[in-house]
Each structure stands twice: as structure tokens, then as C-alpha cells.
Design a protein around this motif. Structure first.
Motif, mmCIF file in Angstrom:
data_model
loop_
_atom_site.group_PDB
_atom_site.id
_atom_site.type_symbol
_atom_site.label_atom_id
_atom_site.label_comp_id
_atom_site.label_asym_id
_atom_site.label_seq_id
_atom_site.Cartn_x
_atom_site.Cartn_y
_atom_site.Cartn_z
ATOM 1 N N LYS A 113 0.852 -1.200 0.000
ATOM 2 C CA LYS A 113 0.000 0.000 0.000
ATOM 3 C C LYS A 113 0.889 1.252 0.000
ATOM 4 C CE LYS A 113 -3.754 2.018 2.756
ATOM 5 N NZ LYS A 113 -4.445 2.681 1.709
ATOM 6 N N ARG A 114 0.678 2.122 -0.994
ATOM 7 C CA ARG A 114 1.481 3.356 -1.042
ATOM 8 C C ARG A 114 1.066 4.284 0.084
ATOM 9 N NH1 ARG A 114 5.307 6.061 -3.632
ATOM 10 N NH2 ARG A 114 5.727 4.419 -5.132
ATOM 11 N N LEU A 115 2.032 4.860 0.789
ATOM 12 C CA LEU A 115 1.715 5.752 1.909
ATOM 13 C C LEU A 115 1.382 7.136 1.359
ATOM 14 C CD1 LEU A 115 4.637 4.588 4.256
ATOM 15 C CD2 LEU A 115 2.271 3.800 4.229
ATOM 16 N N PRO A 116 0.513 7.901 2.061
ATOM 17 C CA PRO A 116 0.128 9.213 1.536
ATOM 18 C C PRO A 116 1.317 10.155 1.363
ATOM 19 C CG PRO A 116 -0.956 8.744 3.655
ATOM 20 C CD PRO A 116 -0.168 7.535 3.296
ATOM 21 N N ARG A 117 2.344 9.994 2.224
ATOM 22 C CA ARG A 117 3.587 10.750 2.029
ATOM 23 C C ARG A 117 4.718 9.949 2.669
ATOM 24 N NH1 ARG A 117 4.486 14.265 6.736
ATOM 25 N NH2 ARG A 117 2.749 13.983 8.147
ATOM 26 N N PRO A 118 5.975 10.265 2.302
ATOM 27 C CA PRO A 118 7.075 9.470 2.862
ATOM 28 C C PRO A 118 7.074 9.539 4.389
ATOM 29 C CG PRO A 118 7.863 10.871 1.076
ATOM 30 C CD PRO A 118 6.456 11.287 1.359
ATOM 31 N N LEU A 119 7.298 8.387 4.983
ATOM 32 C CA LEU A 119 7.275 8.277 6.448
ATOM 33 C C LEU A 119 8.711 8.087 6.941
ATOM 34 C CD1 LEU A 119 5.625 7.707 9.096
ATOM 35 C CD2 LEU A 119 5.591 5.310 8.396
ATOM 36 N N VAL A 120 9.118 8.916 7.913
ATOM 37 C CA VAL A 120 10.474 8.769 8.476
ATOM 38 C C VAL A 120 10.335 8.165 9.869
ATOM 39 C CG1 VAL A 120 12.600 9.980 9.140
ATOM 40 C CG2 VAL A 120 11.262 10.824 7.202
ATOM 41 N N GLU A 121 11.102 7.105 10.125
ATOM 42 C CA GLU A 121 11.065 6.455 11.444
ATOM 43 C C GLU A 121 12.486 6.323 11.973
ATOM 44 O OE1 GLU A 121 7.426 3.235 10.845
ATOM 45 O OE2 GLU A 121 9.476 2.588 10.540
ATOM 46 N N ILE A 153 18.606 15.682 10.101
ATOM 47 C CA ILE A 153 18.465 14.261 9.731
ATOM 48 C C ILE A 153 17.203 14.062 8.880
ATOM 49 C CG2 ILE A 153 18.010 11.938 10.662
ATOM 50 C CD1 ILE A 153 19.884 12.702 13.025
ATOM 51 N N PHE A 154 16.093 14.705 9.287
ATOM 52 C CA PHE A 154 14.859 14.630 8.490
ATOM 53 C C PHE A 154 15.121 15.123 7.081
ATOM 54 C CE2 PHE A 154 12.074 14.170 12.243
ATOM 55 C CZ PHE A 154 11.096 13.348 11.714
ATOM 56 N N GLU A 155 15.827 16.267 6.991
ATOM 57 C CA GLU A 155 16.070 16.859 5.680
ATOM 58 C C GLU A 155 16.921 15.926 4.811
ATOM 59 O OE1 GLU A 155 17.285 21.026 5.893
ATOM 60 O OE2 GLU A 155 18.204 20.677 3.903
ATOM 61 N N ILE A 156 17.994 15.376 5.405
ATOM 62 C CA ILE A 156 18.868 14.458 4.649
ATOM 63 C C ILE A 156 18.065 13.229 4.214
ATOM 64 C CG2 ILE A 156 20.850 12.873 4.855
ATOM 65 C CD1 ILE A 156 22.182 14.972 6.676
ATOM 66 N N ALA A 157 17.255 12.705 5.140
ATOM 67 C CA ALA A 157 16.501 11.478 4.842
ATOM 68 C C ALA A 157 15.525 11.722 3.686
ATOM 69 C CB ALA A 157 15.752 11.024 6.094
ATOM 70 N N LEU A 158 14.828 12.844 3.713
ATOM 71 C CA LEU A 158 13.819 13.104 2.669
ATOM 72 C C LEU A 158 14.464 13.468 1.332
ATOM 73 C CD1 LEU A 158 11.106 14.859 4.856
ATOM 74 C CD2 LEU A 158 11.011 12.561 3.864
ATOM 75 N N ASP A 162 13.916 11.387 -2.119
ATOM 76 C CA ASP A 162 13.504 11.992 -3.395
ATOM 77 C C ASP A 162 14.482 11.632 -4.504
ATOM 78 O OD1 ASP A 162 11.333 13.282 -2.530
ATOM 79 O OD2 ASP A 162 12.184 15.311 -2.564
ATOM 80 N N PHE A 163 15.771 11.788 -4.183
ATOM 81 C CA PHE A 163 16.793 11.564 -5.203
ATOM 82 C C PHE A 163 16.832 10.085 -5.620
ATOM 83 C CE2 PHE A 163 21.114 10.533 -6.530
ATOM 84 C CZ PHE A 163 21.215 11.376 -7.630
ATOM 85 N N LEU A 164 16.850 9.188 -4.632
ATOM 86 C CA LEU A 164 16.948 7.758 -4.968
ATOM 87 C C LEU A 164 15.690 7.258 -5.678
ATOM 88 C CD1 LEU A 164 18.727 6.156 -1.846
ATOM 89 C CD2 LEU A 164 19.733 6.793 -4.044
ATOM 90 N N CYS A 165 14.513 7.765 -5.280
ATOM 91 C CA CYS A 165 13.264 7.358 -5.967
ATOM 92 C C CYS A 165 13.380 7.663 -7.461
ATOM 93 C CB CYS A 165 12.055 8.116 -5.407
ATOM 94 S SG CYS A 165 11.425 7.410 -3.900
ATOM 95 N N GLY A 166 13.886 8.858 -7.780
ATOM 96 C CA GLY A 166 14.004 9.263 -9.183
ATOM 97 C C GLY A 166 15.019 8.409 -9.928
#
Ligand code: ADP
Ligand code: UDP
Length: 250
Positions: A113-121, A153-158, A162-166
Motif C-alpha cells: 500500500k502506497r503511503l500518503p507521504r514518505p514516512l520517516v522512522e 536528519i529529516f532533511e537528509i533522509a527526505l 527523493d533523489f533515490l526514488c528518481g
């Protein structure tokens, strides 16, 4: 410049770290051991170390080139790379785009199931506790990272997501989720965080975008076939293995 391998500093489940002649770098050696379920399942898979060395080089170099800083300096040989030594923040930072693995189990969300937005844990890096999920508040209370670092860390993770998804979608791979480790660089004055450890199919879930075929460590976790075939397929989609290496790993 030749780099001297000095002393073994640490041997983990997948890699070995060696000191070099200087204080700011380390040699990271990729082993062939595959482990899952906190090392309860273990196997030697010939060629896995070589594949992850090349794949992690590829992903980290691409991230460096778009100014997402990583520890990667250069590859030294088939199994080893020179990396910047850092002070590892004791967190596994997981980003998810699609429900799978422990998220599906814990919250009963259907895998795929695709999440509504990327989730950081965040998971606290401690094998003896089975790397438990932790909250931002726990991270601050126990001073594993400062609030400023957490923001970074949030910024680096997101940005990494974005970059790897592309990058991956261009070769018909879907980035379901991944884990990164982040460290404090010793080199610069003030705050500087860099991505450390590895980025490879051992630390990401990668599915073929059309068939949803798994091309990551779940192949090993779920006994679905050979991870060296799966990881080679990921590398081949980017055409990143020199001929002699490709014939050696398959
Ligand atoms: P584990 O420790 O979970 O068994 P590995 O076998 O992958 O995992 O060990 C590699 C270790 O090296 C990890 O503990 C990781 O945090 C650490 N590490 C990775 N990159 C760096 C770095 N640039 N500087 C210092 N430590 C690092
Ligand atoms: N992951 C990892 N190392 C770990 C735990 C997880 O690289 O010690 C990666 C895993 O490969 C997946 C993502 O982090 O890409 C999310 O893993 P999850 O929490 O679903 O745990 P798992 O199903 O691996 O137990």
C-alpha cells in the motif's frame, strides 16, 4: 595515493572497518555474510560483498554529486572502499514510501500500500534490544541527537528519498523503503552530518516497478531465491559492473 590498511577496528555482521594511516578515514570492507532477523538467519553468499561495495559506491557517489554529503571517498578494490570516519549517531533512520516489513506487521497495513507521504522512522541501534522503534522525544531525552541535528536528519533522509526514488524509477525499480545511518563529520567546524555505512539492496527494499518482483534482501529473508542474482540485476540496470567483476560474481 596508496592507502595502508592498519588495524582491524570493528567487525560487524556485514562489514569490517580498518584504520588507515590518517585520522579522518577508514577502510570499509564488505563481507559475503548475509544475516537477517538479528543474525538468527545467517549464510555466506559468494559475491555479495563485491556487489554491495559497487552498489553502495554508485548510490553514495550520486548523492555526493547532488550535495547530499556521504562518507564515501573512493573505492579501493573489489571489496573495499575508503570512507570518511565519523561519529555515528546511534539511530537507524528508515524512510518508507510503500508499506512493507515491520510497518505492515506492527500496524496491520497491507504490504504494497502506497503511503500518503514518505514516512520517516527512527530505530535505536542496539542489537541486544532488537533495534527498537523510538520517538523524537526519546531521541532528545537520551541525547542521541540534538533537536538541530534531528531537523537536519529529516532533511537528509527526505532529500535522499527523493533523489533515490528518481534514480531508481528511471530503471523501473520502485524504492519501497530504506535505512540510512548518519554520522557527525570530524573534518568540518560546527555541525556537519553525513550519510555513513552503506546504501545497497541489503538496506533498501527494491521492487521491479511492473512485476513487483523483489530485488533486495527480502529474497534472502523470505527464501525466495538467490540474492546474488537479484543484486546483480539491480547493478545491471545501471550497467555499473566492469566485465571481469560481473563474471566473478555470477
Ligand atoms: P553491524 O554493526 O550492525 O553488524 P556492519 O557489519 O555493517 O553492521 O558494521 C559496520 C559498522 O560500521 C556499523 O556499526 C556502522 O555504524 C559503522 N560505520 C559505518 N560507516 C562508518 C563511518 N564512516 N565511520 C564510523 N563508523 C562507521
Ligand atoms: N533495514 C536495515 N537494517 C536493519 C533494519 C532494517 O537495513 O537493521 C532496512 C530494511 O532492509 C528495509 C528498511 O530498513 O529496507 C525497513 O525495514 P523494516 O523496519 O521493515 O524491518 P525488517 O522487515 O527488515 O525487519
Amino acid at each position: 595515493m596508496t592507502i595502508k590498511k592498519k588495524k582491524k577496528l570493528y567487525e560487524g555482521k556485514a562489514k569490517i572497518l580498518y584504520s588507515t594511516g590518517n585520522s579522518y578515514s577508514l577502510i570499509q570492507h564488505f563481507k559475503d555474510e548475509a544475516t537477517a532477523f538479528n543474525a538468527k538467519k545467517k549464510e555466506v553468499i559468494e559475491g555479495k560483498g563485491v556487489l554491495n561495495n559497487f552498489l553502495s559506491e554508485f548510490f553514495m557517489q550520486k548523492l555526493n554529486s547532488v550535495n547530499v554529503p556521504t562518507h564515501f571517498i573512493r573505492r579501493l578494490n573489489m571489496r573495499e572502499q575508503l570512507v570518511e570516519k565519523c561519529d555515528i549517531i546511534p539511530l537507524e533512520v528508515v524512510v518508507r514510501n510503500i508499506a512493507a516489513g515491520s510497518l505492515s506487521k506492527r500496524l496491520g497495513i497491507e504490504e504494497g500500500k502506497r503511503l500518503p507521504r514518505p514516512l520517516v522512522e527512527f530505530y535505536y541501534k542496539d542489537d541486544s534490544l532488537n533495534d527498537p522503534l523510538v520517538t523524537e522525544s526519546q531521541i532528545s531525552t537520551f541525547e542521541w541527537a540534538t533537536e538541530t541535528e534531528l531537523g537536519e536528519i529529516f532533511e537528509i533522509a527526505l532529500r535522499t528519498n527523493d533523489f533515490l526514488c528518481g534514480l531508481l524509477s528511471a530503471v523501473n525499480l520502485t524504492l519501497v523503503d530504506f535505512k540510512i545511518e548518519i554520522g557527525r563529520s570530524f573534518r568540518s567546524e560546527g555541525e556537519k552530518l553525513i550519510i555513513a555505512d552503506e546504501i545497497s539492496p541489503d538496506t533498501c527494499r527494491l521492487w521491479d516497478s511492473k512485476t513487483k518482483k523483489r530485488l533486495d534482501k527480502d529474497v534472502f529473508r523470505l527464501n525466495e531465491g538467490s540474492i546474488s542474482i537479484a543484486y546483480t540485476e539491480v547493478a545491471d540496470r545501471f550497467d555499473l559492473l566492469p566485465k571481469n567483476v560481473r563474471s566473478a560474481v555470477r
